[in-house]
Design a protein around this motif. Structure first.
Motif, mmCIF file in Angstrom:
data_model
loop_
_atom_site.group_PDB
_atom_site.id
_atom_site.type_symbol
_atom_site.label_atom_id
_atom_site.label_comp_id
_atom_site.label_asym_id
_atom_site.label_seq_id
_atom_site.Cartn_x
_atom_site.Cartn_y
_atom_site.Cartn_z
ATOM 1 N N ASP A 43 -0.676 7.738 3.063
ATOM 2 C CA ASP A 43 -0.191 7.173 2.012
ATOM 3 C C ASP A 43 1.293 6.584 2.369
ATOM 4 O OD1 ASP A 43 -2.422 7.732 0.588
ATOM 5 O OD2 ASP A 43 -1.690 8.733 -1.165
ATOM 6 N N ALA A 44 2.041 7.065 2.962
ATOM 7 C CA ALA A 44 3.585 6.726 3.117
ATOM 8 C C ALA A 44 3.448 5.563 4.122
ATOM 9 C CB ALA A 44 4.393 8.024 3.672
ATOM 10 N N ILE A 96 -2.345 -7.155 10.514
ATOM 11 C CA ILE A 96 -2.454 -6.003 9.918
ATOM 12 C C ILE A 96 -2.583 -6.324 8.534
ATOM 13 C CG2 ILE A 96 -0.882 -4.228 9.082
ATOM 14 C CD1 ILE A 96 -0.219 -3.508 11.916
ATOM 15 N N ALA A 97 -1.738 -7.444 8.056
ATOM 16 C CA ALA A 97 -1.856 -7.651 6.667
ATOM 17 C C ALA A 97 -2.909 -8.280 5.992
ATOM 18 C CB ALA A 97 -0.625 -8.892 6.330
ATOM 19 N N ASP A 98 -3.664 -8.871 7.015
ATOM 20 C CA ASP A 98 -5.076 -9.687 6.843
ATOM 21 C C ASP A 98 -6.339 -8.710 6.819
ATOM 22 O OD1 ASP A 98 -3.615 -12.165 6.286
ATOM 23 O OD2 ASP A 98 -4.210 -12.955 8.220
ATOM 24 N N VAL A 103 -9.411 -1.837 0.055
ATOM 25 C CA VAL A 103 -8.426 -1.924 -0.729
ATOM 26 C C VAL A 103 -8.983 -0.776 -1.926
ATOM 27 C CG1 VAL A 103 -7.054 -3.529 -2.551
ATOM 28 C CG2 VAL A 103 -7.677 -4.291 -0.146
ATOM 29 N N GLU A 104 -8.053 -0.018 -2.277
ATOM 30 C CA GLU A 104 -8.552 0.992 -3.425
ATOM 31 C C GLU A 104 -7.646 0.679 -4.680
ATOM 32 O OE1 GLU A 104 -7.304 4.842 -2.180
ATOM 33 O OE2 GLU A 104 -9.093 4.894 -0.337
ATOM 34 N N PRO A 125 -3.877 -1.271 -0.612
ATOM 35 C CA PRO A 125 -4.573 -1.260 0.741
ATOM 36 C C PRO A 125 -4.515 -0.108 1.681
ATOM 37 C CG PRO A 125 -3.078 -3.270 0.089
ATOM 38 C CD PRO A 125 -2.620 -1.942 -0.912
ATOM 39 N N VAL A 126 -5.350 0.085 2.238
ATOM 40 C CA VAL A 126 -5.526 1.225 3.098
ATOM 41 C C VAL A 126 -5.932 0.896 4.774
ATOM 42 C CG1 VAL A 126 -6.644 3.337 3.662
ATOM 43 C CG2 VAL A 126 -6.176 2.842 1.428
#
Length: 278
Positions: A43-44, A96-98, A103-104, A125-126
């Motif tokens: 998560d971090a 990475i961003a795209d 997405v939770e 986003p995961v």
């Protein structure tokens, strides 16, 4: 020690996260809130990738100020990003961003404007999914990072030095990591040596040892080894750490022992502070 190079699209920075995915990462993390160590670390890192993307977003989209690698080590050693980025080592930040794996929708509490809190949901986003299986092949993971960084420096010899952040809850099971760590920190760009920071994720709870300048208060040889292989914090990171309430000196190293949730988050925040973006 310089660490003053500006970071730009033509002169990007580089982060490599080494994530312990051994079986013991399924244990609960110590500290103020429940959760498995593997979940907290994942998560971090996912949250940090979101924050980096926002920080580097301009009108035309996310700029490639950074190349990022997330390498897991447990039953095997290799790329830990999922979804469309599965199997990729170092990835430009815009990609990475795209391309999150998913997405939770997660619940969180926000101020209600009247002194209380109200629960709402937010998109999360995961990119990496928590895994806990196998041993702790830290030497192999450091060797993997060294190969990535060596190739990256060949292409970006003048940039801000790459930063490696190793997050683990246990002792290396494939030998002493000292030599492999030295192989990493012996590499350099024109702006300084590669930085290696280490975080010990704890099941115990209690007060973490954060960014020390001596190993005198550390409880065992494993902790002292991680301290000794950790790089000194550059001046701008020390300034930021001090602003976050950390006690720092010229000898402060990028090392945290016995980390709970809040210490994991602050470690990533301080350890990824680079110079100004342009």
């Amino acid at each position: 020690m310089t660490y003053t190079a500006e970071i730009s699209r033509s002169n990007p920075g580089c982060f490599v996260f080494l994530v312990d995915q051994s079986g013991s990462m399924s244990d609960p993390i110590g500290g103020e809130a429940p959760g498995r160590k593997a979940d907290v670390v994942s998560d971090a890192i996912n949250r940090l990738l979101t924050e980096l993307s926002v920080k580097c977003a301009k009108e035309e989209g996310v700029r490639d100020y950074f190349h990022v690698g997330v390498i897991g080590y447990g039953q095997s050693v290799g790329p830990a990003l999922g979804g469309p980025l599965s199997g990729r080592d170092l990835v430009p930040l815009s990609q990475i961003a795209d391309n999150p794996a998913r997405v939770e929708e997660r619940s969180k509490k926000v101020p209600d404007g009247a002194g209380g809190l109200v629960e709402t949901t937010a998109s999360f986003p995961v990119w990496m999914t928590p895994i806990a299986n196998g041993g702790t092949p830290m030497v192999a993971a450091l060797g993997y990072a060294r190969r990535l960084i060596g190739q990256w420096l060949d292409e970006h010899p003048g940039g801000f030095p790459p930063i490696v952040l190793n997050l683990s809850d246990g002792e290396s099971t494939d030998g002493d990591p000292g030599i492999a760590a030295g192989d990493i920190t012996s590499l350099a760009s024109a702006d300084g040596g590669v930085l290696l920071f280490n975080l010990h994720v704890s099941s115990v709870g209690g007060t973490p040892v954060e960014f020390p300048d001596t190993d005198a208060g550390l409880p065992d040889a494993h902790a002292r080894t991680l301290f000794c292989i950790s790089s000194f914090l550059p001046a701008h990171m020390r300034t930021y750490a001090a602003a976050q309430g950390k006690k720092v000196s010229d000898g402060t190293r990028g090392f945290v022992y016995n980390a709970g949730i809040s210490a994991v988050v602050q470690f990533l925040d301080i350890g990824t502070r680079a110079t100004e973006l342009r």
